[in-house]
Write a protein that holds these residues in place. Structure first.
Motif, short mmCIF file in Angstrom:
data_model
loop_
_atom_site.label_atom_id
_atom_site.label_comp_id
_atom_site.label_asym_id
_atom_site.label_seq_id
_atom_site.Cartn_x
_atom_site.Cartn_y
_atom_site.Cartn_z
N GLU A 264 -47.67 -0.25 70.85
CA GLU A 264 -46.63 -0.96 70.99
C GLU A 264 -45.79 -1.33 69.95
OE1 GLU A 264 -45.23 -4.43 74.10
OE2 GLU A 264 -47.25 -4.73 73.20
N LEU A 265 -44.39 -1.33 69.91
CA LEU A 265 -43.54 -1.62 68.85
C LEU A 265 -43.21 -3.31 68.98
CD1 LEU A 265 -41.73 -0.09 66.79
CD2 LEU A 265 -39.82 -0.09 68.61
N LEU A 266 -43.31 -3.61 67.62
CA LEU A 266 -43.27 -5.24 67.41
C LEU A 266 -42.33 -5.48 66.23
CD1 LEU A 266 -46.87 -6.18 67.75
CD2 LEU A 266 -45.23 -6.34 69.45
N THR A 267 -41.85 -6.77 66.36
CA THR A 267 -40.96 -7.05 65.36
C THR A 267 -41.87 -7.43 64.12
OG1 THR A 267 -40.79 -9.47 66.08
CG2 THR A 267 -38.99 -8.12 66.88
N ALA A 268 -41.40 -7.12 62.84
CA ALA A 268 -42.19 -7.31 61.86
C ALA A 268 -41.62 -7.79 60.42
CB ALA A 268 -42.99 -6.06 61.27
N GLY A 269 -40.20 -8.25 60.77
CA GLY A 269 -39.33 -8.57 59.38
C GLY A 269 -38.31 -9.18 59.85
N GLY A 270 -37.06 -9.74 58.92
CA GLY A 270 -36.05 -10.34 59.23
C GLY A 270 -34.95 -9.48 59.59
N ARG A 271 -34.70 -8.28 59.30
CA ARG A 271 -33.63 -7.27 59.83
C ARG A 271 -34.62 -6.32 60.55
NH1 ARG A 271 -29.50 -5.51 55.24
NH2 ARG A 271 -31.56 -5.34 54.04
N ASP B 207 -42.92 -10.11 68.02
CA ASP B 207 -42.25 -9.97 69.47
C ASP B 207 -42.24 -8.43 69.68
OD1 ASP B 207 -41.90 -12.56 70.27
OD2 ASP B 207 -40.54 -12.73 68.29
N ALA B 208 -42.54 -8.21 71.15
CA ALA B 208 -42.43 -6.83 71.62
C ALA B 208 -40.89 -6.57 71.75
CB ALA B 208 -42.97 -6.62 73.07
N THR C 229 -39.99 -3.32 61.88
CA THR C 229 -40.75 -3.14 62.89
C THR C 229 -42.19 -2.49 62.53
OG1 THR C 229 -40.18 -0.89 63.11
CG2 THR C 229 -38.82 -2.52 64.31
N ARG C 230 -42.89 -2.80 63.33
CA ARG C 230 -44.52 -1.98 63.25
C ARG C 230 -45.04 -1.82 64.61
NH1 ARG C 230 -48.79 -5.09 64.46
NH2 ARG C 230 -48.42 -7.39 64.70
#
Length: 435
Positions: A384-391, A358-359, A377-378
């Motif tokens: 664009e910054l995206l979610t990439a993990g639990g925390r 997610d953005a 994050t990645r």
């Protein structure tokens, strides 16, 4: 255990540092090192979507790749963040190649990587901790439970990312946890278990920066493991923290040094282990005084993000001195007499099945009393910054009291957004007015 045989008589120049790891803890370490005068460059590998340090693409357990990276860039100090590379011997490999490393070798990392090994060490050192049984089969574990007829804490022996513990309220709950572990819930980490007597009392984390003989203690911190408000829901890696935890005053911290940390470091030395890194003591403050719940061989996450803004610009030299076995040569580490608060923003579905991709929107302006540390994050190919993990992110703020610090942290959190953002609204309830 391989160590550099010579200890310097003065600390060498410290201009280039490398932080190994890809979480929020490592972003905080890179940020803190970046504030140290004379430290021109801080690299971080593999990093994440955050901006602290210059990100490289070497995996955290790739010893050969890390050695090459250090050789190519003339790295003066390596700080290894996570437990997995430490348990895998990454610090040993780097030391053997001639680099100064803050982080224990594989032998010392057993403090965290094997609960049974750590319990045995504590017994030898007469460190206060709960009574325990180390078991290697379901039948053996159930026999202990049958014998004692009371709920026991069930811990996976190996590394389980902070999630391998069940604090059971009933014998049946202990039994279920034992069966699940031996059925493979924690993989190889749960092929042996430690069963423990339950202890009662509040928990606190104490971090000692060690050079093998000496130590410097950081302010005590308290974290929040449960996912939901009111300390409900599943255990997580940690949903927030604050420091200094008032549970331990200066006198209490000295007691922990005397009865827990110094005997532990001495017992490690007696086993021939030159422990150069952080000893993280997870403590319970019981009616009988502090008792060790567990040791970790690295900084806590998110306690690290909470503590780093309180530490002075001498931190780089202190970590270097620990790495070289000469803490006596280090400048005194200054610690701000302020309160620091950290709240973690997690992904929907964490900890079992976090949603990813997610953005992320961030409107938080930089400020001396605010930090934002990236974790899961990645950046995609377009940046664009995206979610990439639990925390996903940790928002940290400082103030003259905890009310001000937490107001700053939650205000910062309101300036972030992504689909499914999840966080606790009661972090620090123990120290906030009306908490």
């Amino acid at each position: 255990m391989a160590m550099s045989s010579t200890r310097p008589t003065t600390l060498p120049a410290l201009q280039r540092a490398l932080v190994v790891g890809g979480g929020g803890r490592e972003q905080a370490l890179a940020w803190a090192l970046g504030r140290c005068p004379g430290l021109d460059t801080v690299w971080i590998t593999p990093g994440n979507g955050g901006t602290e340090g210059s990100a490289m693409a070497v995996g955290e357990t790739d010893s050969a790749g890390l050695i090459a990276l250090c050789q190519q860039n003339g790295v003066d100090l390596v700080v290894v963040g996570p437990e997995a590379p430490l348990a895998a011997g990454v610090a040993d490999a780097l030391r053997d190649a001639g680099f100064a490393v803050f982080g224990p070798g594989a032998e010392g990392a057993q403090l965290e990587a094997s609960k049974a090994w750590a319990k045995q060490l504590m017994q030898e050192a007469e460190v206060p901790t709960a009574g325990h049984w180390a078991v290697s089969s379901e039948a053996e574990a159930l026999a202990v439970l049958q014998e004692v007829q009371r709920p026991l804490v069930v811990k996976a022996d190996g590394l389980a990312a902070g999630k391998g513990v069940t604090v059971a309220d009933s014998v049946e709950e202990s039994e279920t946890a034992i069966r699940e572990a031996f059925e493979g819930r924690f993989g190889a980490a749960g092929s042996q278990l430690v069963l423990e007597e339950r202890m009662e009392g509040p928990e606190v984390s104490v971090f000692a920066l060690c050079d093998g003989e000496r130590m410097v203690l950081l302010p005590p911190a308290q974290d929040h493991k449960r996912l939901k408000d009111g300390d409900r829901g599943p255990n997580t890696g940690g949903m927030g923290a604050y420091a200094p935890a008032p549970l331990l005053d200066a006198e209490g911290l000295e007691e922990v040094r005397r009865i827990v940390l110094e005997p532990t470091l001495k017992a490690l030395r007696q086993r021939g282990i030159d422990y150069r890194g952080v000893i993280y003591a997870g403590l319970m403050i019981t009616a009988d005084g502090p008792q060790v719940i567990e040791f970790n061989c690295r900084f806590g996450d998110p306690e690290c993000q909470t503590l780093m803004p309180l530490l002075g610009p001498e931190l780089g030299a202190v970590l270097q001195a620990c790495a070289l076995g000469r803490l006596d040569l280090a400048p005194q580490l200054s610690i701000a007499e302020r309160c620091s608060a950290c709240v973690v923003a997690a992904a929907e579905g964490y900890p079992e099945a976090p949603r990813k991709g997610d953005a992320i929107r961030i409107d938080l302006a930089p400020s001396p009393n605010h930090q934002l540390f990236h974790a899961g994050t990645r950046r995609d190919s377009s940046g664009e910054l995206l979610t990439a993990g639990g925390r996903v992110l940790a928002v940290v703020a400082q103030g003259d009291d905890f009310d001000a610090a937490f107001a700053g942290a939650y205000n910062g959190l309101n300036q972030l957004d992504y689909a499914g953002i999840t966080y606790r609204r009661d972090i620090g309830h123990q120290v906030r007015s009306g908490g």
